[in-house]
Design a protein around this motif. Structure first.
Motif, PDB file in Angstrom:
ATOM      1  N   LYS A   3      18.982  19.540  82.992  1.00  0.00           N
ATOM      2  CA  LYS A   3      19.485  20.361  81.847  1.00  0.00           C
ATOM      3  C   LYS A   3      20.803  20.818  82.168  1.00  0.00           C
ATOM      4  N   PRO A   4      21.979  20.632  81.607  1.00  0.00           N
ATOM      5  CA  PRO A   4      23.352  21.161  82.295  1.00  0.00           C
ATOM      6  C   PRO A   4      23.253  22.296  81.616  1.00  0.00           C
ATOM      7  N   ILE A   5      23.943  23.398  81.751  1.00  0.00           N
ATOM      8  CA  ILE A   5      23.958  24.383  81.089  1.00  0.00           C
ATOM      9  C   ILE A   5      25.642  24.877  81.444  1.00  0.00           C
ATOM     10  N   ILE A   6      25.953  25.595  79.468  1.00  0.00           N
ATOM     11  CA  ILE A   6      27.655  25.779  79.893  1.00  0.00           C
ATOM     12  C   ILE A   6      27.667  27.089  80.105  1.00  0.00           C
ATOM     13  N   HIS A   7      28.720  27.438  80.609  1.00  0.00           N
ATOM     14  CA  HIS A   7      29.723  28.729  81.057  1.00  0.00           C
ATOM     15  C   HIS A   7      31.107  28.929  81.032  1.00  0.00           C
ATOM     16  N   ILE A   8      31.552  29.705  79.523  1.00  0.00           N
ATOM     17  CA  ILE A   8      32.518  30.675  79.391  1.00  0.00           C
ATOM     18  C   ILE A   8      32.890  31.167  79.493  1.00  0.00           C
ATOM     19  N   LEU A   9      34.035  31.862  80.056  1.00  0.00           N
ATOM     20  CA  LEU A   9      34.376  33.300  79.507  1.00  0.00           C
ATOM     21  C   LEU A   9      35.362  33.337  79.141  1.00  0.00           C
ATOM     22  N   GLU A  10      35.098  33.984  77.945  1.00  0.00           N
ATOM     23  CA  GLU A  10      35.801  34.444  77.040  1.00  0.00           C
ATOM     24  C   GLU A  10      37.363  33.727  76.380  1.00  0.00           C
ATOM     25  N   ILE A  42      26.774  32.141  78.027  1.00  0.00           N
ATOM     26  CA  ILE A  42      26.335  31.132  78.319  1.00  0.00           C
ATOM     27  C   ILE A  42      25.249  29.833  77.405  1.00  0.00           C
ATOM     28  N   VAL A  43      25.540  28.618  77.065  1.00  0.00           N
ATOM     29  CA  VAL A  43      24.862  27.907  75.809  1.00  0.00           C
ATOM     30  C   VAL A  43      24.309  26.485  77.022  1.00  0.00           C
ATOM     31  N   PRO A  44      23.526  26.582  76.505  1.00  0.00           N
ATOM     32  CA  PRO A  44      22.870  24.450  77.235  1.00  0.00           C
ATOM     33  C   PRO A  44      23.622  23.362  76.427  1.00  0.00           C
ATOM     34  N   LEU A  45      23.912  22.699  76.886  1.00  0.00           N
ATOM     35  CA  LEU A  45      24.893  21.362  76.331  1.00  0.00           C
ATOM     36  C   LEU A  45      23.307  21.062  76.067  1.00  0.00           C
ATOM     37  N   ALA A  46      24.095  20.621  74.611  1.00  0.00           N
ATOM     38  CA  ALA A  46      24.061  20.695  73.285  1.00  0.00           C
ATOM     39  C   ALA A  46      23.280  18.993  73.052  1.00  0.00           C
ATOM     40  N   ASP A  47      22.559  18.240  72.470  1.00  0.00           N
ATOM     41  CA  ASP A  47      21.528  17.186  72.861  1.00  0.00           C
ATOM     42  C   ASP A  47      22.049  16.852  71.653  1.00  0.00           C
ATOM     43  N   THR A  48      23.265  17.055  70.489  1.00  0.00           N
ATOM     44  CA  THR A  48      23.878  16.366  69.519  1.00  0.00           C
ATOM     45  C   THR A  48      25.573  16.524  69.301  1.00  0.00           C
ATOM     46  N   SER A  60      38.207  28.073  80.803  1.00  0.00           N
ATOM     47  CA  SER A  60      37.235  28.685  82.134  1.00  0.00           C
ATOM     48  C   SER A  60      36.364  28.255  81.579  1.00  0.00           C
ATOM     49  N   LEU A  61      35.723  27.106  82.050  1.00  0.00           N
ATOM     50  CA  LEU A  61      34.565  26.415  81.671  1.00  0.00           C
ATOM     51  C   LEU A  61      34.384  25.711  82.733  1.00  0.00           C
ATOM     52  N   ASP A  62      32.730  25.886  83.060  1.00  0.00           N
ATOM     53  CA  ASP A  62      32.207  25.850  84.221  1.00  0.00           C
ATOM     54  C   ASP A  62      30.643  24.983  83.587  1.00  0.00           C
ATOM     55  N   VAL A  63      29.703  23.840  84.264  1.00  0.00           N
ATOM     56  CA  VAL A  63      28.810  23.690  84.183  1.00  0.00           C
ATOM     57  C   VAL A  63      28.200  23.730  84.675  1.00  0.00           C
ATOM     58  N   LYS A  64      26.796  24.703  85.115  1.00  0.00           N
ATOM     59  CA  LYS A  64      25.489  24.632  85.662  1.00  0.00           C
ATOM     60  C   LYS A  64      24.665  23.806  85.791  1.00  0.00           C
ATOM     61  N   SER A  65      23.360  24.039  87.096  1.00  0.00           N
ATOM     62  CA  SER A  65      22.158  23.720  86.654  1.00  0.00           C
ATOM     63  C   SER A  65      21.568  25.345  86.223  1.00  0.00           C
ATOM     64  N   GLU A  66      20.598  24.827  85.454  1.00  0.00           N
ATOM     65  CA  GLU A  66      19.567  25.707  85.677  1.00  0.00           C
ATOM     66  C   GLU A  66      19.168  27.201  86.041  1.00  0.00           C
ATOM     67  N   SER A  67      19.270  26.573  87.408  1.00  0.00           N
ATOM     68  CA  SER A  67      19.254  27.847  88.393  1.00  0.00           C
ATOM     69  C   SER A  67      20.475  28.210  88.601  1.00  0.00           C
ATOM     70  N   GLY A  68      21.487  28.055  88.320  1.00  0.00           N
ATOM     71  CA  GLY A  68      22.720  28.534  88.485  1.00  0.00           C
ATOM     72  C   GLY A  68      23.657  27.847  89.271  1.00  0.00           C
ATOM     73  N   GLU A  69      23.396  26.570  89.749  1.00  0.00           N
ATOM     74  CA  GLU A  69      24.616  25.898  90.796  1.00  0.00           C
ATOM     75  C   GLU A  69      25.408  25.279  89.800  1.00  0.00           C
ATOM     76  N   SER A  70      26.857  25.301  90.471  1.00  0.00           N
ATOM     77  CA  SER A  70      27.623  24.687  89.964  1.00  0.00           C
ATOM     78  C   SER A  70      27.572  23.469  89.993  1.00  0.00           C
ATOM     79  N   LEU A  71      27.976  22.191  89.154  1.00  0.00           N
ATOM     80  CA  LEU A  71      27.377  21.191  89.168  1.00  0.00           C
ATOM     81  C   LEU A  71      29.293  19.973  88.977  1.00  0.00           C
TER      82      LEU A  71
END
Length: 419
Positions: free
Chosen positions: A395-402, A312-318, A361-372
């Motif tokens: 802010k989009p958060i990237i969720h990946i299961l390795e 789980i990592v925030p989407l980077a600005d760069t 398996s890549l999901d993009v979620k909000s900071e509250s955990g809602e899938s976007l």
């Protein structure tokens, strides 16, 4: 089959990321009950539905289960997700039946039926969705041994669905078709639909088969390949029983089917049947475009019981942004393009392993955990993917299961010439 899966899900006392293991447990019990055969399916976009439940890596077997369970909420758009079926439905040989059968107060309407040589598709509707017992399919009075998949087309103001019956054997171009159902929900009855049907005009032709290889010491041969304007049908025979290809001990046999450049082809359906010495897999992929000169298949096994790491990592600005998957390579986000309230994220996996849609398996979620997510990850080239999401919720958060470790042996690759 569906009842076995639901029972398995209801009985698990584990986090939702273990859902796929419970699903496969249900499927294994079903396989043991049926000696006629078993079937699975791959619908590339379906794999990502598991993200809604918090899971990640998904095998083709799990993808089919999710596709067959309307209560998951998956809506299947024929125009966007199955170009070959859309082509078949535009053919003059499509049957516009529009027949309603009512039994014990429950009405089912079969709207359209189309047959392309590789599958028979039925569009139907009913006032509201209820579980429908597996159907019986008869050709000229003879029952076919075939599986079926159910896709949800609409579920508001009534229910519309798509039954897909993969056809593994050779059938005549014209025949009398009968489709019969004996139970809807808890209500028993008889819903029978009969009509003459013709194969659509789809320029079907056979490609050169006979290629052979080995995966984990198991020999396999490409038995036949048939290409058309509506689908591509590939049959591969393995010198092993199904328990060697699908079990807790052996793992799950998987395949990435690609063009000559390594770009994955969309696999629409996968079915399998076996005896006491061999197992035959039948793959149904999207139609081949004019630029494809070869079909490549890479086989590999994945484990049933896998420890998976949630990344789980925030989407980077760069950008670019690298997210390590250990031995399976880095996932690299290269670009985000915005249009209105929709963003499209481009990424690739820095690995020699041939990834397909079902392994991402890549999901993009909000900071509250809602899938976007608006559109799940789909391949646009060798190990290259796009995913779309909403942009108006912070802010989009990237969720990946390795992805668990897998490898493709040199002997487990085959190439089928198209031209």
């Amino acid at each position: 089959m569906e009842s076995n899966i639901k029972e398995a899900i209801n009985n698990i006392d584990v986090p939702l990321e273990k859902l796929d293991q419970a699903i496969e447990k249900g499927m294994r019990s079903e396989m043991k009950k049926s000696k006629k055969g078993w079937r699975t399916a791959i619908v590339s976009v379906v794999a990502s539905v598991v993200l809604i439940l918090g899971s990640g890596f998904i095998s083709p077997q799990m993808a089919n289960v999710l596709a067959d369970m309307p209560l998951i909420g998956f809506m299947y758009n024929i125009v966007e997700q199955d170009e070959g079926l859309q082509t078949a439905l535009s053919d003059d040989n499509k049957v516009k039946l529009n027949k309603t059968v009512t039994s014990n107060g429950i009405a089912i309407t079969v709207e359209e039926i189309v047959y392309d040589g590789a599958r028979l598709n039925v569009i139907f509707s009913m006032p509201k969705y209820m579980d429908i017992a597996p159907g019986f399919l008869y050709v000229n009075g003879r029952e076919l041994n075939t599986g079926e998949s159910l896709r949800v087309l609409e579920d508001q103001d009534g229910f519309r669905g798509l039954w897909e019956f993969p056809i593994d054997e050779e059938l005549p171009d014209e025949f009398d078709l009968t489709l019969k159902f004996l139970q809807v929900g808890s209500t028993k009855g008889e819903w029978v639909f009969s009509t003459p049907i013709k194969k659509v005009k789809n320029d079907s032709h056979k490609l050169v088969a006979g290629q052979s290889g080995k995966v984990n010491g198991i020999s396999f041969d490409v038995e036949s390949v048939e290409a058309s304007a509506t689908s591509t049908k590939i049959k591969v025979k393995f010198d092993a029983t199904s328990d060697k290809l699908f079990s807790e001990e052996a793992g799950v046999l998987n395949a990435t089917i690609m063009d000559q450049n390594g770009a994955p082809l969309k696999v629409l359906h996968q079915s399998g049947s076996g005896g006491d010495k061999s197992t035959t897999y039948t793959y149904l992929t999207e139609p081949l475009n004019k630029n494809i000169t070869d079909i490549k298949i890479a086989y590999y096994f994945s484990s049933f019981d896998m420890e998976r790491k949630d990344l789980i990592v925030p989407l980077a600005d760069t950008l670019p942004q690298r997210i390590s998957q250990g031995e399976m390579g880095d996932l690299v986000i290269t670009e985000v393009t915005n249009k209105g309230q929709k963003a499209t994220l481009s990424f690739y996996v820095d690995s020699d392993f041939p990834y397909n849609n079902n392994l991402i398996s890549l999901d993009v979620k909000s900071e509250s955990g809602e899938s976007l997510i608006i559109e799940y990850a789909h391949a646009i080239g060798p190990n290259k993917f796009l995913v779309s999401y909403q942009t108006n919720v912070g802010k989009p958060i990237i969720h990946i299961l390795e992805t668990p470790y897998m490898e493709v042996e040199t002997s487990a690759n085959v190439t089928i010439p198209v031209k």
